[in-house]
Design an enzyme around this catalytic site. Structure first.
Site, PDB file in Angstrom:
ATOM      1  N   ASP A 102       3.878  17.588 -18.608  1.00 45.96           N
ATOM      2  CA  ASP A 102       4.795  18.788 -18.838  1.00 45.96           C
ATOM      3  C   ASP A 102       5.507  19.386 -17.663  1.00 45.96           C
ATOM      4  OD1 ASP A 102       5.189  20.878 -21.136  1.00 45.96           O
ATOM      5  OD2 ASP A 102       4.350  22.146 -19.408  1.00 45.96           O
ATOM      6  N   ASN A 140      15.242  26.979 -16.982  1.00 47.23           N
ATOM      7  CA  ASN A 140      16.592  27.011 -18.017  1.00 47.23           C
ATOM      8  C   ASN A 140      17.127  28.590 -17.760  1.00 47.23           C
ATOM      9  OD1 ASN A 140      16.928  24.669 -19.118  1.00 47.23           O
ATOM     10  ND2 ASN A 140      15.377  24.957 -20.664  1.00 47.23           N
ATOM     11  N   HIS A 166      20.940  25.585 -18.449  1.00 47.72           N
ATOM     12  CA  HIS A 166      20.409  24.597 -19.174  1.00 47.72           C
ATOM     13  C   HIS A 166      20.762  23.079 -18.572  1.00 47.72           C
ATOM     14  CE1 HIS A 166      18.382  26.495 -22.784  1.00 47.72           C
ATOM     15  NE2 HIS A 166      19.294  27.402 -22.309  1.00 47.72           N
ATOM     16  N   ASP A 198      18.213  20.146 -17.744  1.00 46.09           N
ATOM     17  CA  ASP A 198      18.649  18.951 -18.090  1.00 46.09           C
ATOM     18  C   ASP A 198      18.368  18.060 -17.145  1.00 46.09           C
ATOM     19  OD1 ASP A 198      18.977  19.648 -20.908  1.00 46.09           O
ATOM     20  OD2 ASP A 198      21.184  19.317 -20.766  1.00 46.09           O
ATOM     21  N   GLU A 230      10.031  19.903 -22.918  1.00 44.56           N
ATOM     22  CA  GLU A 230      10.069  19.399 -21.637  1.00 44.56           C
ATOM     23  C   GLU A 230       8.630  18.506 -21.477  1.00 44.56           C
ATOM     24  OE1 GLU A 230       7.893  23.287 -21.789  1.00 44.56           O
ATOM     25  OE2 GLU A 230       9.478  22.108 -22.634  1.00 44.56           O
TER      26      GLU A 230
END
Length: 198
Positions: free
Chosen positions: A72, A80, A85, A89, A115
């Site tokens: 994680d 974010n 974002h 990514d 994630e």
């Protein structure tokens, strides 16, 4: 020599053969890409649900050992929110690349959702999985978040990992759940950790 009376079909034009091969190649490409996460390129959750039970059955037949880790990204919502974002990514792609670079060819990496990633490790007992998980944690902790084209360092990536070894008779869902429960003990004990499942 006996000749068949069955008439042969018309000879294929060279263009028809080319089209058939192209179709076959397209089909093979589609098979290769199906079951892949569109962002990171690793296998997706659907493939985990199909391949996971098969890998457990194979492990039972051969070595009797298989481990699983849930990975994680720490504080991913903050990444974010703070950097956008697109940077988020990029972080997921970096984590996926680090995972793929750390595992053997027989291991499998899946994007589980958001994630989170799942890594299946056949022929691997808990101790070996814990060693690999710590190596992954340390490798990713050295990665930097870069800002766009300037490549300015704007932060670091860290992950927490939960690890569990398969127990006889255990279904995939239970194995994932035990690794997941271990993962969620990590924030209470301090993030950027490797925690073994019970």
């Amino acid at each position: 020599l006996v000749r068949s009376n069955v008439p042969l079909g018309p000879a294929k034009e060279i263009g028809d053969v080319f089209n058939d091969l192209t179709y076959r190649e397209r089909y093979q490409d589609l098979l290769a890409r199906s079951g892949r996460d569109g962002l990171t390129g690793v296998r997706d959750r659907g493939r985990l649900e199909v391949e996971g039970p098969e890998m457990i059955r194979d492990a039972v037949r051969h070595s009797g050992a298989i481990s699983l880790m849930v990975v994680d990204a720490d504080r991913f919502k903050e990444i974010n929110d703070r950097y956008g974002h697109l940077r988020g990514d990029a972080v997921l792609k970096d984590i996926a690349a680090a995972l793929m670079g750390a595992v053997r060819s027989i291991d499998r990496v899946y994007r589980f959702g958001g994630e989170e990633f799942v890594v299946l490790l056949p022929s691997t007992a808990l101790q070996g999985a814990m060693v690999l998980a710590e190596q992954i944690r340390a490798t990713i902790a050295g990665a930097r978040i870069r800002r766009g084209s300037t490549q300015e360092n704007i932060g670091t990536i860290t992950v927490s990992l939960g690890v569990a070894a398969w127990q006889p008779g255990e279904p995939l869902e239970s194995l994932i759940d035990r690794a997941d429960q271990a993962l969620y003990r990590s924030p209470r004990e301090g993030r950027t950790r490797v925690t073994a499942g019970e």
